[in-house]
Design an enzyme around this catalytic site. Structure first.
Site, mmCIF file in Angstrom:
data_model
loop_
_atom_site.group_PDB
_atom_site.id
_atom_site.type_symbol
_atom_site.label_atom_id
_atom_site.label_comp_id
_atom_site.label_asym_id
_atom_site.label_seq_id
_atom_site.Cartn_x
_atom_site.Cartn_y
_atom_site.Cartn_z
ATOM 1 N N HIS A 45 0.845 -1.186 0.000
ATOM 2 C CA HIS A 45 0.000 0.000 0.000
ATOM 3 C C HIS A 45 0.887 1.245 0.000
ATOM 4 C CE1 HIS A 45 -4.076 -1.770 1.503
ATOM 5 N NE2 HIS A 45 -3.573 -2.438 0.493
ATOM 6 N N GLU A 47 1.242 3.777 2.048
ATOM 7 C CA GLU A 47 1.960 4.128 3.272
ATOM 8 C C GLU A 47 3.148 3.197 3.520
ATOM 9 O OE1 GLU A 47 -2.272 3.110 4.671
ATOM 10 O OE2 GLU A 47 -1.262 3.304 2.739
ATOM 11 N N LEU A 208 -15.531 2.746 -28.902
ATOM 12 C CA LEU A 208 -15.735 2.777 -27.443
ATOM 13 C C LEU A 208 -14.470 2.437 -26.666
ATOM 14 C CD1 LEU A 208 -19.170 0.903 -27.348
ATOM 15 C CD2 LEU A 208 -18.772 3.371 -27.509
ATOM 16 N N GLU A 304 -22.514 6.706 -22.148
ATOM 17 C CA GLU A 304 -22.347 7.590 -23.305
ATOM 18 C C GLU A 304 -23.390 7.248 -24.356
ATOM 19 O OE1 GLU A 304 -18.736 9.135 -25.048
ATOM 20 O OE2 GLU A 304 -17.571 7.980 -23.608
ATOM 21 N N GLY A 306 -27.392 7.304 -26.246
ATOM 22 C CA GLY A 306 -28.228 8.288 -26.904
ATOM 23 C C GLY A 306 -29.431 8.631 -26.050
ATOM 24 N N SER A 312 -33.716 6.035 -20.079
ATOM 25 C CA SER A 312 -33.872 4.835 -19.255
ATOM 26 C C SER A 312 -33.105 4.960 -17.953
ATOM 27 C CB SER A 312 -33.397 3.603 -20.029
ATOM 28 O OG SER A 312 -34.211 3.340 -21.141
#
Length: 375
Positions: A45, A47, A208, A304, A306, A312
């Site tokens: 990680h 740290e 895409l 992205e 239409g 929806s």
């Protein structure tokens, strides 16, 4: 702390499904002696990386970190134990861990060991950075951002161009300029998945893909809502998969019914196809799709689509935030396509935490429909 946040941002595209974390250790003289940034594939990680770089200089020092150090055993041992053992005297954290199962426990353990802990420096900036992780870890669904580009009068396409399929250029041509379009790819890079409806494929013929040029740990998942499996075999997306078969695993098509031959062909090409139910309104069950994406550890989804997909998503109430790009243009044409056509909304949607962005002559509105840290 600003340096810690900058380091955390270097993990974009590399850390998901875990959070973006940057760490800076400062010695008793105010000198930076250790830094670290988390990436999922990395062993340590942020740290722990900073502690290793600082070595003995970390003793009596201060750790600046944008997220609460974890105190539980996960893929790696607890970071709190290492910080205590290294003799860190003070910790300045921007925010607690948004995971309600562990939030505050790291701070509690550090304070119990006699370490001074301060929380809240640049907290708002830190929260925005890890909002996708917060939504995912709390609800096991991705944070959903709806993006669209439109004219000032809210139109995304001209009706006379809807039936025209071109080589990756939206019907009617680009609405916004190059700066705004380049920023869209930065947004794609920060997302785990991109979703469109079959209408976008039929009309715009897009690939895409993430063309930001930045590294990713896992490719952008391209999600297509295609209830009747009309995905054209001669589309750029399918042809790109035929040229690079390994990329098929990065395409997920949700459908409800399918022609047997089309199903076999796409399956043979390696496409990942999943059947989902159609609801009474004739649309695919988008909430079920989001739950499925959560199972795949997709923490952030960029829509992205239409007008139909936008409507929806808004009607189902699954959108967490919007990023709406505007060009200084008015179409006003009869029959031109609005941003969200036939959205079934019981009441108007009120946005919060509004921010404006400028891209040359274009601008964008970024705003939230839901707080990922609360709702």
């Amino acid at each position: 702390m600003r340096r810690a946040l900058a380091l955390a941002r270097e993990g974009m595209g590399m850390a998901s499904p875990n959070p973006y974390v940057g760490a800076v250790i400062v010695d008793g003289y105010g000198n930076i002696v250790g830094e670290g940034v988390y990436t999922y594939a990395g062993v340590n990680h942020a740290e722990i990386q900073a502690l290793k770089q600082a070595g003995k200089k970390s003793h009596g020092g201060t750790l600046y970190i944008n997220l609460e150090p974890h105190s539980h055993q996960g893929r790696t041992p607890p970071c709190t134990d290492a910080l205590i053992a290294a003799g860190i005297k003070r910790i300045v954290a921007a925010m607690p861990d948004p995971n309600p199962l562990v939030s505050g426990k790291g701070f509690e353990k550090l304070r119990a060991a006699g370490i001074e802990v301060e929380v809240g420096l640049l907290e708002e900036e830190a929260q925005r950075l890890n909002e996708s992780f917060a939504r995912f870890i709390r609800h096991r669904v991705p944070l959903v951002m709806l993006k669209t580009a439109m004219t000032l009068d809210g139109k995304i396409a001209a009706i006379e161009n809807v039936a025209k399929r071109t080589e990756g250029v939206p019907s009617g041509g680009w609405i916004t300029g190059e700066l705004a379009r380049a920023h869209v790819h930065e947004q794609r890079h920060q997302s785990d998945a991109l979703m469109v409806g079959i209408g976008t494929i039929l009309v715009d013929n897009p690939l895409l893909t993430d063309r930001s040029g930045h590294p990713r740990r896992r490719p952008l998942l391209r999600v297509i809502l295609d209830s009747k499996l009309r995905l054209p075999l001669d589309s750029r997306l399918v042809q790109s998969v035929e040229k690079n078969p390994g990329s098929a695993k990065d395409v997920l098509v949700f459908h409800s019914s399918a022609d047997g031959n089309k199903l076999r062909t796409l399956t043979t090409l390696g496409f990942h196809l999943e059947e989902v139910p159609v609801l009474s309104n004739g649309r695919l069950d988008i909430p079920a799709i989001l739950r499925r994406l959560g199972e795949l550890e997709i923490t952030s989804l960029m829509i992205e689509g239409g007008a139909t997909v936008n409507a929806s998503a808004l009607s189902y109430g699954v959108v967490d935030k919007v990023f709406l790009y505007y060009a200084p243009t008015i179409w006003g044409m009869i029959g031109s396509i609005p941003f969200a056509e036939h959205a079934d909304l019981r009441e108007s949607l009120r946005l919060s935490n509004l921010r404006l962005h400028r891209f040359g002559e274009d601008f964008a509105v970024e705003a939230y429909l839901r707080d990922p840290y609360v709702d």
